[in-house]
Motif scaffolding. Structure first.
Motif, PDB file in Angstrom:
ATOM      1  N   ASP A   1       0.838  -1.208   0.000  1.00 51.30           N
ATOM      2  CA  ASP A   1       0.000   0.000   0.000  1.00 51.30           C
ATOM      3  C   ASP A   1       0.872   1.257   0.000  1.00 51.30           C
ATOM      4  O   ASP A   1       2.038   1.226   0.397  1.00 51.30           O
ATOM      5  CB  ASP A   1      -0.875  -0.022   1.266  1.00 51.30           C
ATOM      6  CG  ASP A   1      -2.136   0.825   1.103  1.00 51.30           C
ATOM      7  OD1 ASP A   1      -2.256   1.506   0.071  1.00 51.30           O
ATOM      8  OD2 ASP A   1      -2.980   0.782   2.023  1.00 51.30           O
ATOM      9  N   ASP A   2       0.294   2.334  -0.440  1.00 48.11           N
ATOM     10  CA  ASP A   2       0.927   3.665  -0.352  1.00 48.11           C
ATOM     11  C   ASP A   2       2.309   3.720  -0.989  1.00 48.11           C
ATOM     12  O   ASP A   2       3.201   4.403  -0.478  1.00 48.11           O
ATOM     13  CB  ASP A   2       1.033   4.116   1.120  1.00 48.11           C
ATOM     14  CG  ASP A   2      -0.330   4.249   1.762  1.00 48.11           C
ATOM     15  OD1 ASP A   2      -1.321   4.277   1.007  1.00 48.11           O
ATOM     16  OD2 ASP A   2      -0.392   4.323   3.000  1.00 48.11           O
TER      17      ASP A   2
ATOM     18  N   ASP B   1       0.310   5.358  -4.403  1.00 46.06           N
ATOM     19  CA  ASP B   1      -0.300   6.313  -3.485  1.00 46.06           C
ATOM     20  C   ASP B   1      -0.899   7.476  -4.260  1.00 46.06           C
ATOM     21  O   ASP B   1      -0.425   7.840  -5.346  1.00 46.06           O
ATOM     22  CB  ASP B   1       0.748   6.825  -2.498  1.00 46.06           C
ATOM     23  CG  ASP B   1       0.106   7.611  -1.386  1.00 46.06           C
ATOM     24  OD1 ASP B   1      -0.560   6.970  -0.537  1.00 46.06           O
ATOM     25  OD2 ASP B   1       0.250   8.854  -1.366  1.00 46.06           O
TER      26      ASP B   1
ATOM     27  N   GLU C   1      -4.508   4.556  -6.528  1.00 43.52           N
ATOM     28  CA  GLU C   1      -5.422   5.007  -5.473  1.00 43.52           C
ATOM     29  C   GLU C   1      -5.767   6.468  -5.683  1.00 43.52           C
ATOM     30  O   GLU C   1      -4.981   7.222  -6.258  1.00 43.52           O
ATOM     31  CB  GLU C   1      -4.720   4.931  -4.116  1.00 43.52           C
ATOM     32  CG  GLU C   1      -4.567   3.547  -3.548  1.00 43.52           C
ATOM     33  CD  GLU C   1      -3.990   3.642  -2.149  1.00 43.52           C
ATOM     34  OE1 GLU C   1      -4.626   3.082  -1.238  1.00 43.52           O
ATOM     35  OE2 GLU C   1      -2.938   4.268  -1.948  1.00 43.52           O
TER      36      GLU C   1
HETATM   37 MG    MG Z   1      -3.080   3.861   0.232  1.00 45.43          MG
END
Ligand code: MG
Ligand code: C2E
Ligand code: MG
Length: 712
Positions: A604-605, A627, A661
């Motif tokens: 993630d990110d 991200d 995202e």
């Molecule tokens: Mg994220």
């Protein structure tokens, strides 16, 4: 040190000299006394022998017969003259009549040229008078006399008496026999041999150069001094021992010099050790910077000084970011190397300004206590950060670490050292929270924020009990078909008074206060239960790095899945890099276990943290989530677009699926699709929504109708 030593040596030489001199003197004196005794004994024995001889010649019947009245010359010749010729017992003989006049006299076998009284003068008369005064007329009187020529004689004077009753004792005054033995060279030599005395000789009595025995005649006049040559005179002995003494003194001096040198070197060594000990007590062994103890002393001093002179003090507190990870991954030697590298870099940056110290494992502090401190602190902090921008070569690897810096300044207001330290620490943590590699200056609002966070943690604890947490879901779409293929579970906290608390705020608080495990488990259970109703979509759940620290995380997860009856193949875990960096080995193992159970893993990110390609290769991820910060500028900024495209290309090259995202516009979506993104997630298509809403959403194609006002 040299001067006192020289004085001591000089004093030793002087004292040695005095002692030797005195000893020589003592030796001389005692030698002289003993020789004097011997000489006196020799002289007395000489006189005694002469007296005995006198007795043999004078107390003799034949002598009475032949020497009284008309002297029998033949007798005198054969007895007296012959003896004087032989000169063994005596060499001079006189016969004095009743009136003390010389009747006859011989010397060395010849007839004496002068009368005894002429030859020996008044001193002889004293002896004669003594004899005449005797009541017992058999004992001769003896003494030393000088003749006209100056020769010294031992003289015995006594009356001529019968030795038996065969001859009558002469009537009236007796005649006197005078026997003399000159103390000439031969006689002295004989005495010398007998009494072990060397070099006996008479000297003029006026000023004897050598020690001697004074010889007085019977009338008490000094007639000569008998001297001798001492066996070894003290002076001579002194002179003889002088070289030895000098040698000894020389040796003593050398020894002293040697001892002094040893002492000196010991002293040097000792003071060196002392300096080292003081240095060690005040410095950090590894980096050579001041240590914590020395630093806190300096801090105390600075606060005291501040109270007196009001010079501002700035305390800069620094904590390395990512150091622990390097230490864990590459070992302590690498960690130590890195610390030394940082220390020397920082030291040269703040050369001349303040005191730099290593106050903990990877914590450094700088104390600035002069004017312009605030400006100076800002400049230095900027340089520290820039210094660490460059990766460091550690054991052949390029290592990149960061730093979080907190600064507390004491200007007008006086603070205690503890308070100043606390403030810089608080500011440092704030810098860390703001995303590391930053400086934060303390101000009161930080404290306020802190206590707010603590209050929030309490409220969160209550919220968990009161069931105030909820989970919302944001659909994720296939970039090509734009069909929803998954949902991401996002936790929500709706506080009855505060309202909606975003997860960005309360998740870190939950992590800090240990509530994250409970929350995490709640989210997984709830999401899995909810998602059971939505077949064919993958469920993504965010898992905090703190949850991953639990080595049994995979087991706990598996248990929850079986408890709910949710198939592992439909679950995707979203994790951030934080955990990977903190504990790569364990993360690797857990990821492998999860994947073995069929769970997929998304990073993630990506694009916010370290975003290391190394991590992407090392860990077996299935997916990468770009991200929002990477997506944001792509429609307006060429560079941003290129960076985003390059990142997607990289992920594809590593065989990873990519989700973008925070896609908010169709244009962004188009660009991302072109760049090769596999999935899209964002407000452009669907906002996070409740379970019922997402259920309807998945069935229908009316996305925005179910968005709740508080769903994010
Ligand atoms: Mg994220
Ligand atoms: P995340 O995992 O990156 O989640 C995506 C975040 O982006 C969500 O914020 C989501 O509402 C937001 N978002 C989605 N599309 C858009 C968009 O088009 N524009 C903008 N500006 N934002 C968009 P949210 O829900 O506030 O969550 C924030 C972060 O909190 C999450 O980031 C995640 O790291 C964390 N989080 C959320 N729920 C959980 C959870 O259950 N457990 C853990 N450990 N962390 C969670
Ligand atoms: Mg996420």
């Amino acid at each position: 040190m040299a001067l006192p030593a020289l004085l001591i040596v000089a004093a030793a030489i002087f004292a040695g000299h005095l002692i030797l001199n005195d000893m020589a003197d003592q030796v001389d004196r005692s030698e002289t006394r003993s020789v004097e005794r011997s000489v006196n004994a020799a002289l007395n024995s000489f006189l005694t022998r002469l007296r005995e001889t006198h007795g043999d010649y004078a107390v003799w019947d034949d002598a009475v017969r032949d020497l009284y009245g008309k002297v029998d010359l033949a007798f005198a010749e054969s007895n007296l003259a012959d003896s004087t010729r032989q000169a063994i017992l005596f060499d001079t003989a006189y016969l004095l009549d009743e009136n003390d006049r010389s009747i006859l006299g011989y010397t060395h076998g010849s007839v004496a040229m002068r009368a005894a009284s002429d030859e020996f003068g008044q001193a002889l008369e004293v002896l004669v008078a003594k004899v005449r005064a005797q009541s017992k007329p058999y004992d001769a009187e003896t003494g030393f006399l000088r003749d006209r020529a100056g020769a010294i004689y031992a003289i015995a004077v006594g009356s001529v008496m019968p030795s038996s009753n065969a001859v009558a004792r002469p009537l009236g005054r007796p005649r006197l026999l005078v026997l003399g033995r000159s103390l000439d060279g031969a006689a002295l030599q004989r005495i010398g041999q007998e009494f072990a005395l060397d070099g006996l000789a008479f000297v003029s009595s006026s000023a004897p150069l050598r020690p001697g025995v004074r010889i007085n005649d019977p009338s008490g006049n000094e007639i000569a001094t008998l001297t001798w040559s001492p066996s070894i005179e003290g002076l001579e002995a002194f002179q003889r021992v002088l070289p030895t003494a000098f040698l000894a003194v020389g040796l003593i001096c050398l020894t002293m010099l040697f001892l002094m040198a040893i002492g000196y070197f010991n002293l040097v060594e000792l003071s060196k050790r002392e300096r080292q000990a003081v240095f060690a007590a005040n410095h950090d062994e590894l980096t050579g910077l001041s240590n914590r103890a020395a630093f806190s002393r300096m801090l105390d001093r600075a606060t005291v000084e501040h109270r007196r002179e009001e010079t501002p003090v700035a305390l800069v507190y620094m904590d390395l970011d990512g150091f622990k990870e390097v230490n864990d991954a590459y070992g302590h030697a690498s960690g130590d190397f890195l610390l030394k590298y940082v220390a020397s870099g920082f030291a040269s940056i703040c050369e001349g300004s303040g005191t730099l110290a290593r106050v903990g494992g990877d914590e450094f502090a700088l104390l600035l206590d002069r004017a312009e401190t605030v400006e100076r602190a800002e400049v230095l902090c900027e340089r520290f950060i820039r210094f660490l921008d460059q990766p460091a070569a550690v054991n052949g690897r390029m290592v990149s670490i960061g730093i979080s810096i907190g600064v507390a300044v004491m200007a007008q207001e006086a603070l205690s050292a503890e308070e100043l330290l606390r403030r810089s620490d608080v500011a440092m943590y704030l810098a860390k929270e703001f995303g590391r590699n930053r400086v934060a200056f303390y101000d009161r609002s930080i404290d306020a924020a802190r206590s707010e966070r603590m209050a929030l943690a309490d409220k969160l604890r209550e919220a968990i009990k009161a069931d105030q947490l909820a989970v919302v879901y944001q659909p994720i779409f296939d970039a090509g078909s734009m069909q929803p293929t998954g949902v991401e579970a996002l936790v929500r906290w709706l506080h009855p008074e505060i309202g909606l608390v975003p997860p960005d705020i309360f998740v870190p608080i939950a992590e800090e206060s240990g509530l994250i495990d409970q929350i995490g488990a709640f989210v997984i259970r709830r999401a899995c239960r909810d998602a059971l109703d939505w077949p064919d979509v993958r469920l993504s759940v965010n898992v905090s790095a703190v949850q991953f620290r639990n080595p049994k995380f995979d087991v706990a997860l598996a248990e929850m899945l079986s408890e709910v009856g949710f198939p592992a193949e439909r679950l995707e875990i979203e994790m951030t890099e934080t955990h990977l960096v903190a504990n790569p080995e364990r993360a690797q193992a857990i990821i492998a276990n999860l994947r073995a159970r069929g769970v997929t893993i998304a990073l993630d990110d990506f694009g916010t943290g370290y975003s290391s390609i190394g991590y992407l290769r090392r860990f077996a991820f299935d997916k990468l989530k770009l991200d929002r910060s990477l997506v944001v500028g792509i429609t307006s900024d060429e560079t941003a677009r290129e960076l985003c495209e390059a990142t997607i290309a990289l992920a594809r090259a590593l065989d990873l699926r990519v989700t973008a995202e925070g896609v908010e516009t169709e244009r962004e979506a188009a660009l991302l699709r072109m760049a090769g993104c596999d999935y899209l997630q964002g407000y452009a298509f669907a906002r996070p929504m409740t379970a019922q809403a997402v259920a309807s959403f998945l069935l229908s194609t009316l996305p925005s109708a179910f968005v709740l006002p508080w769903s994010g």
